[in-house]
Write a protein that holds these residues in place. Sequence first.
Motif, PDB file in Angstrom:
ATOM      1  N   UNK A  13       0.734  -1.214   0.073  1.00  0.00           N
ATOM      2  CA  UNK A  13       0.378  -0.170  -0.195  1.00  0.00           C
ATOM      3  C   UNK A  13       0.935   1.397  -0.152  1.00  0.00           C
ATOM      4  N   UNK A  14       2.433   1.444   0.504  1.00  0.00           N
ATOM      5  CA  UNK A  14       2.597   2.409   0.652  1.00  0.00           C
ATOM      6  C   UNK A  14       3.748   2.515  -0.288  1.00  0.00           C
ATOM      7  N   UNK A  45      -6.346  -2.072  -1.541  1.00  0.00           N
ATOM      8  CA  UNK A  45      -7.344  -1.532  -1.552  1.00  0.00           C
ATOM      9  C   UNK A  45      -8.065  -1.249  -0.532  1.00  0.00           C
ATOM     10  N   UNK A  46      -8.144  -1.413   0.521  1.00  0.00           N
ATOM     11  CA  UNK A  46      -8.747  -1.077   1.368  1.00  0.00           C
ATOM     12  C   UNK A  46      -8.272  -0.092   2.411  1.00  0.00           C
ATOM     13  N   UNK A  47      -6.560  -0.586   2.570  1.00  0.00           N
ATOM     14  CA  UNK A  47      -6.035   0.388   3.500  1.00  0.00           C
ATOM     15  C   UNK A  47      -5.771   1.570   2.727  1.00  0.00           C
ATOM     16  N   UNK A 157      -5.422  -4.710  -8.848  1.00  0.00           N
ATOM     17  CA  UNK A 157      -6.838  -4.494  -7.340  1.00  0.00           C
ATOM     18  C   UNK A 157      -6.070  -3.783  -6.973  1.00  0.00           C
ATOM     19  N   UNK A 158      -5.057  -4.292  -6.457  1.00  0.00           N
ATOM     20  CA  UNK A 158      -4.530  -2.979  -4.764  1.00  0.00           C
ATOM     21  C   UNK A 158      -4.589  -1.981  -5.434  1.00  0.00           C
ATOM     22  N   UNK A 159      -3.989  -1.679  -6.778  1.00  0.00           N
ATOM     23  CA  UNK A 159      -3.936   0.020  -6.933  1.00  0.00           C
ATOM     24  C   UNK A 159      -6.100   0.294  -7.592  1.00  0.00           C
ATOM     25  N   UNK A 160      -6.704   0.104  -6.700  1.00  0.00           N
ATOM     26  CA  UNK A 160      -8.379   0.305  -6.297  1.00  0.00           C
ATOM     27  C   UNK A 160      -8.915   0.541  -7.872  1.00  0.00           C
TER      28      UNK A 160
END
Length: 267
Positions: A13-14, A45-47, A157-160
């Motif tokens: 996330x960072x 994504x949630x973070x 997915x992680x990247x919104x």
Amino acid sequence: MTSIDQAVINEAAERLRTAAEGRVPCAPVRDLLGTEDMEAAYRVQQLLTAWRLNAGSVVTGRKIGLTSSAVQAQLGVDQPDFGFLFGDMDVSGGDVHMVRLLQPKAEAEIAFVLSDDLDDPDLGPADVRAAVAHAAPALEIVDSRVADWDISLTDTVADNASSGLYVLGDARLRLDEFEPRATTMRMYVNDVRVSEGNGAACLGDPLNALLWLARTAHALGEPLRAGQVVLSGALGPMARVAAGDRVHAEISGLGTVSATFTDKDSA
């Protein structure tokens, strides 16, 4: 259940947040998450969503991604995903400022605005149709914090869901006035046709995409709510855009939507 611990989730996330804030694309996060761990990707994504909410952003809806086989082929994936829409992502009625983007691409979609919550574990097609207040023509300006769009499913997915900005056209039609599956789409950049497709290209029917999202969001404990905007997913291939470009899409039976990209400061 994912075996990836929270420290790795935080690191991924960072990395994405630093890329977004510094406006310098980063390496993919699949070196941390792998390419198939969807739970871990959504945890990232949630973070990122929580950080954005803590900074004062407001969730205004969701975007569905990877609903078109053409876009799936472009990115080498085989299933849809979703991301969150925030109030400051809506740039309808004005120029699209490149300073807010890294590697933008445009795609034409249908936007659904909800009149009712979709908070039921047994949702069916009739439920989602009844919950749509109206549809509008839309351009989604997708973007990626990952350099060169070198993404796997977990990266996007992680990247919104590779979200950026969006533009809504002026038309507002109820579903008794407009049938999403029957629509055809043509999109132009500077009057050159760059994409075409139809409603059936979006999971067979854009309302199927909405149903998939409604069920998925409910299962994750964050159901869709009345007043939210849902971007259906692309009706055809996406196209790169640059400063100075004008994008125009025609969605039959629904209307048109346009955006002009500028490198002028948005301040």
